[in-house]
Motif scaffolding. Sequence first.
Motif, PDB file in Angstrom:
ATOM      1  N   ARG A   1       1.042  -1.153  -0.016  1.00 27.68           N
ATOM      2  CA  ARG A   1       0.092   0.002   0.111  1.00 27.68           C
ATOM      3  C   ARG A   1       0.688   1.313  -0.149  1.00 27.68           C
ATOM      4  NH1 ARG A   1      -4.682  -2.016  -1.460  1.00 27.68           N
ATOM      5  NH2 ARG A   1      -5.381  -3.577  -0.342  1.00 27.68           N
ATOM      6  N   PHE A   2       0.472   1.868  -0.916  1.00 25.73           N
ATOM      7  CA  PHE A   2       1.326   3.421  -0.864  1.00 25.73           C
ATOM      8  C   PHE A   2       0.569   4.654  -0.232  1.00 25.73           C
ATOM      9  CE2 PHE A   2       2.794   0.917  -4.467  1.00 25.73           C
ATOM     10  CZ  PHE A   2       4.144   1.056  -4.465  1.00 25.73           C
ATOM     11  N   HIS A   3       0.961   4.836   1.045  1.00 25.12           N
ATOM     12  CA  HIS A   3       0.361   5.804   1.911  1.00 25.12           C
ATOM     13  C   HIS A   3       0.881   7.023   1.728  1.00 25.12           C
ATOM     14  CE1 HIS A   3      -1.522   2.412   4.169  1.00 25.12           C
ATOM     15  NE2 HIS A   3      -0.537   1.788   4.080  1.00 25.12           N
ATOM     16  N   ALA A   4       2.056   7.279   1.224  1.00 28.29           N
ATOM     17  CA  ALA A   4       2.562   8.688   1.264  1.00 28.29           C
ATOM     18  C   ALA A   4       2.824   9.021  -0.197  1.00 28.29           C
ATOM     19  CB  ALA A   4       3.915   8.751   2.024  1.00 28.29           C
ATOM     20  N   LEU A   5       1.916   9.123  -1.153  1.00 25.28           N
ATOM     21  CA  LEU A   5       2.041   9.592  -2.261  1.00 25.28           C
ATOM     22  C   LEU A   5       1.933  11.040  -2.709  1.00 25.28           C
ATOM     23  CD1 LEU A   5       0.192   6.722  -4.428  1.00 25.28           C
ATOM     24  CD2 LEU A   5       2.799   7.136  -4.199  1.00 25.28           C
ATOM     25  N   PHE A   6       1.205  11.819  -1.664  1.00 24.06           N
ATOM     26  CA  PHE A   6       0.775  13.253  -1.843  1.00 24.06           C
ATOM     27  C   PHE A   6       2.097  13.923  -2.292  1.00 24.06           C
ATOM     28  CE2 PHE A   6      -0.219  17.514  -0.460  1.00 24.06           C
ATOM     29  CZ  PHE A   6      -1.551  17.673  -1.213  1.00 24.06           C
ATOM     30  N   ASP A   7       2.957  13.626  -1.391  1.00 23.46           N
ATOM     31  CA  ASP A   7       4.309  14.579  -1.646  1.00 23.46           C
ATOM     32  C   ASP A   7       5.047  14.328  -3.108  1.00 23.46           C
ATOM     33  OD1 ASP A   7       5.127  11.982  -0.817  1.00 23.46           O
ATOM     34  OD2 ASP A   7       7.108  12.564  -0.325  1.00 23.46           O
ATOM     35  N   LYS A   8       4.552  13.108  -3.583  1.00 22.76           N
ATOM     36  CA  LYS A   8       5.063  12.758  -4.934  1.00 22.76           C
ATOM     37  C   LYS A   8       4.364  13.380  -5.976  1.00 22.76           C
ATOM     38  CE  LYS A   8       7.072   8.611  -2.907  1.00 22.76           C
ATOM     39  NZ  LYS A   8       7.223   9.385  -1.749  1.00 22.76           N
ATOM     40  N   VAL A   9       3.078  13.000  -5.875  1.00 22.54           N
ATOM     41  CA  VAL A   9       2.142  13.766  -7.100  1.00 22.54           C
ATOM     42  C   VAL A   9       2.095  15.231  -6.638  1.00 22.54           C
ATOM     43  CG1 VAL A   9      -0.288  14.067  -7.411  1.00 22.54           C
ATOM     44  CG2 VAL A   9       0.642  11.755  -6.754  1.00 22.54           C
ATOM     45  N   CYS A  10       2.399  15.874  -5.799  1.00 22.02           N
ATOM     46  CA  CYS A  10       2.709  17.381  -5.705  1.00 22.02           C
ATOM     47  C   CYS A  10       3.857  18.072  -6.087  1.00 22.02           C
ATOM     48  CB  CYS A  10       1.863  18.011  -4.569  1.00 22.02           C
ATOM     49  SG  CYS A  10       0.313  17.672  -4.490  1.00 22.02           S
ATOM     50  N   ARG A  11       4.778  17.051  -6.487  1.00 23.64           N
ATOM     51  CA  ARG A  11       5.816  17.943  -6.900  1.00 23.64           C
ATOM     52  C   ARG A  11       5.782  18.720  -8.194  1.00 23.64           C
ATOM     53  NH1 ARG A  11      10.231  12.929  -7.673  1.00 23.64           N
ATOM     54  NH2 ARG A  11      10.022  13.989  -9.761  1.00 23.64           N
ATOM     55  N   ARG A  12       6.632  19.763  -8.254  1.00 18.92           N
ATOM     56  CA  ARG A  12       6.341  20.604  -9.604  1.00 18.92           C
ATOM     57  C   ARG A  12       6.406  20.207 -10.688  1.00 18.92           C
ATOM     58  NH1 ARG A  12       5.974  26.053  -9.942  1.00 18.92           N
ATOM     59  NH2 ARG A  12       6.480  26.537  -7.754  1.00 18.92           N
ATOM     60  N   ASP A  13       7.483  19.184 -10.986  1.00 19.25           N
ATOM     61  CA  ASP A  13       7.778  18.736 -12.182  1.00 19.25           C
ATOM     62  C   ASP A  13       6.623  17.804 -12.539  1.00 19.25           C
ATOM     63  OD1 ASP A  13       8.739  16.861 -10.220  1.00 19.25           O
ATOM     64  OD2 ASP A  13      10.171  15.933 -11.360  1.00 19.25           O
ATOM     65  N   VAL A  14       5.812  16.999 -11.674  1.00 19.35           N
ATOM     66  CA  VAL A  14       5.236  16.045 -11.868  1.00 19.35           C
ATOM     67  C   VAL A  14       3.777  17.018 -12.234  1.00 19.35           C
ATOM     68  CG1 VAL A  14       3.582  14.376 -10.900  1.00 19.35           C
ATOM     69  CG2 VAL A  14       5.689  14.219 -10.568  1.00 19.35           C
ATOM     70  N   LEU A  15       3.411  17.794 -11.680  1.00 21.66           N
ATOM     71  CA  LEU A  15       2.235  18.645 -12.012  1.00 21.66           C
ATOM     72  C   LEU A  15       2.217  19.422 -13.064  1.00 21.66           C
ATOM     73  CD1 LEU A  15       1.485  20.207  -8.419  1.00 21.66           C
ATOM     74  CD2 LEU A  15       0.222  18.433  -9.711  1.00 21.66           C
ATOM     75  N   GLN A  16       3.459  20.051 -13.526  1.00 26.78           N
ATOM     76  CA  GLN A  16       4.016  20.494 -15.084  1.00 26.78           C
ATOM     77  C   GLN A  16       3.594  19.553 -15.890  1.00 26.78           C
ATOM     78  OE1 GLN A  16       4.386  23.654 -15.565  1.00 26.78           O
ATOM     79  NE2 GLN A  16       4.632  23.294 -17.509  1.00 26.78           N
ATOM     80  N   ARG A  17       4.166  18.343 -15.874  1.00 31.22           N
ATOM     81  CA  ARG A  17       4.003  17.357 -16.854  1.00 31.22           C
ATOM     82  C   ARG A  17       2.387  16.936 -16.929  1.00 31.22           C
ATOM     83  NH1 ARG A  17       7.003  12.654 -18.416  1.00 31.22           N
ATOM     84  NH2 ARG A  17       8.761  14.348 -18.129  1.00 31.22           N
ATOM     85  N   ALA A  18       1.570  16.859 -15.992  1.00 36.18           N
ATOM     86  CA  ALA A  18       0.317  16.703 -15.930  1.00 36.18           C
ATOM     87  C   ALA A  18      -0.536  17.699 -16.858  1.00 36.18           C
ATOM     88  CB  ALA A  18       0.004  16.378 -14.507  1.00 36.18           C
ATOM     89  N   TRP A  19       0.100  18.972 -16.292  1.00 34.94           N
ATOM     90  CA  TRP A  19      -0.864  20.057 -17.147  1.00 34.94           C
ATOM     91  C   TRP A  19      -0.576  20.259 -18.460  1.00 34.94           C
ATOM     92  CZ3 TRP A  19      -4.492  23.235 -16.578  1.00 34.94           C
ATOM     93  CH2 TRP A  19      -4.617  24.613 -17.182  1.00 34.94           C
ATOM     94  N   VAL A  20       0.469  19.998 -18.930  1.00 32.15           N
ATOM     95  CA  VAL A  20       1.077  19.870 -20.211  1.00 32.15           C
ATOM     96  C   VAL A  20       0.298  18.876 -20.954  1.00 32.15           C
ATOM     97  CG1 VAL A  20       2.828  19.411 -21.861  1.00 32.15           C
ATOM     98  CG2 VAL A  20       3.320  21.005 -20.153  1.00 32.15           C
ATOM     99  N   ALA A  21       0.135  17.710 -20.271  1.00 35.32           N
ATOM    100  CA  ALA A  21      -0.551  16.453 -21.004  1.00 35.32           C
ATOM    101  C   ALA A  21      -2.185  16.992 -20.930  1.00 35.32           C
ATOM    102  CB  ALA A  21      -0.619  15.294 -20.037  1.00 35.32           C
ATOM    103  N   VAL A  22      -2.582  17.634 -20.168  1.00 34.65           N
ATOM    104  CA  VAL A  22      -4.022  18.151 -20.034  1.00 34.65           C
ATOM    105  C   VAL A  22      -4.333  19.309 -21.254  1.00 34.65           C
ATOM    106  CG1 VAL A  22      -5.892  19.375 -18.883  1.00 34.65           C
ATOM    107  CG2 VAL A  22      -4.688  17.545 -17.701  1.00 34.65           C
TER     108      VAL A  22
END
Length: 74
Positions: free
Chosen positions: A41-62
Amino acid sequence: MSAGQASPAASGSREPRVPRDPVRALQHALYRAAKADPGRRFHALFDKVCRRDVLQRAWVAVRTNNGVRVRPRM
């Protein structure tokens, strides 16, 4: 091409390939952890999902896809 010039993959080396892209590296690390222990179980993913580079990649994809979700091919 001599053996010294061949890439590690071509020479039969089983060294894991590490992506140079930090987002792909994170995805790969999470994938490997999940495959190694399917019950994990991955309990602490919030810090990984909310990284600037991850959010930037998601925004570009959207933005590239105009926010439309495309169903995966079966």
